[in-house]
Motif scaffolding. Structure first.
Motif, PDB file in Angstrom:
ATOM      1  N   ALA A  99       8.672  14.310 -29.065  1.00  0.00           N
ATOM      2  CA  ALA A  99       8.753  12.869 -28.804  1.00  0.00           C
ATOM      3  C   ALA A  99       9.868  12.568 -27.797  1.00  0.00           C
ATOM      4  O   ALA A  99      10.913  13.225 -27.777  1.00  0.00           O
ATOM      5  N   GLN A 100       9.622  11.567 -26.980  1.00  0.00           N
ATOM      6  CA  GLN A 100      10.577  11.159 -25.952  1.00  0.00           C
ATOM      7  C   GLN A 100      10.915   9.682 -26.121  1.00  0.00           C
ATOM      8  O   GLN A 100      10.207   8.934 -26.788  1.00  0.00           O
ATOM      9  N   GLY A 101      12.006   9.262 -25.483  1.00  0.00           N
ATOM     10  CA  GLY A 101      12.363   7.854 -25.452  1.00  0.00           C
ATOM     11  C   GLY A 101      12.558   7.267 -26.835  1.00  0.00           C
ATOM     12  O   GLY A 101      13.064   7.910 -27.757  1.00  0.00           O
ATOM     13  N   TRP A 102      12.108   6.023 -26.983  1.00  0.00           N
ATOM     14  CA  TRP A 102      12.299   5.309 -28.249  1.00  0.00           C
ATOM     15  C   TRP A 102      11.419   5.826 -29.376  1.00  0.00           C
ATOM     16  O   TRP A 102      11.637   5.509 -30.543  1.00  0.00           O
ATOM     17  N   GLU A 103      10.442   6.648 -29.053  1.00  0.00           N
ATOM     18  CA  GLU A 103       9.605   7.219 -30.106  1.00  0.00           C
ATOM     19  C   GLU A 103      10.453   8.051 -31.069  1.00  0.00           C
ATOM     20  O   GLU A 103      10.141   8.152 -32.259  1.00  0.00           O
TER      21      GLU A 103
END
Length: 210
Positions: A99-103
């Protein structure tokens, strides 16, 4: 050349909407609201209905929640982006591998919608659980991005039959965008609920009508 540069500067200036304070964001501070821009689909291509990851009918009854988004003048609001995310059935925000970012913070149970010409939206998901060991009711976070304004949060979706949604907690709800309390109806193979959203209602620094 000088005239061209001046023109470019003027073109890049941000034009504030009538009744708004250009020094303040609509809705106030909002940590994580920028996650709305992580949509894997371009905003103008988003459907009005989304089924969140993990939905299944095998031994479970999913939720189907829909409603209409209304402008401040009471007419349906088309083209409004809605971002939602929530915990899983154990009360945790679990992200998938890689998962990347706000995930990584919001988990992988999340989705994006765009209201249709009639302001309609709908999503399907499994009912989230409250945070383990906490007294907060189970909830679904929601961020709004309407044309011409920055993204901002509204009251979470909460459930009328949740024993953690006490009378005291109900009184303390801000009703941003209108009430987020959803009454679920058992229709056999799933639960259905409805929530209409009212843009600008109890939203700080929302632009007044010109």
């Amino acid at each position: 050349m000088k005239a061209l540069l001046v023109g470019l500067v003027l073109t890049c200036q941000v034009v504030s909407l009538p009744g708004s304070d250009p020094g303040k964001k609509v809705g106030g501070p909002c940590e994580g609201c920028e996650a709305i821009h992580e949509s894997p689909i371009a905003f103008d291509q988003l459907p009005s209905f989304v089924q969140l990851p993990g939905v299944t009918w095998e031994g479970k009854k999913p939720l189907g929640i829909n409603g209409t988004v209304y402008k401040a003048d009471g007419t349906p609001a088309a083209g409004v982006i809605i971002y939602i995310y929530h915990t899983d059935e154990t009360g945790h925000y679990k992200a998938k591998a890689g998962a990347q970012g706000w995930e990584k913070r919001h988990g992988s149970i999340r989705g994006w919608m765009r209201t249709d010409a009639n302001g309609f939206y709908k999503f399907g998901t499994l009912r989230p659980a409250p945070y383990p060991g906490h007294s907060d009711p189970a909830h679904i976070h929601v961020t709004i991005k309407e044309p011409g304004l920055n993204e901002y949060y509204i009251d979470e979706f909460v459930f009328d039959d949740d024993p953690l949604l006490t009378a005291d907690k109900r009184r303390k709800l801000e009703n941003r965008g209108g009430s987020g309390i959803v009454k679920l109806i058992d229709v056999g193979n799933m639960y259905k609920g409805e929530r209409n959203i009212y843009l600008g209602k109890n939203i700080p620094n929302y632009p007044a009508k010109p």
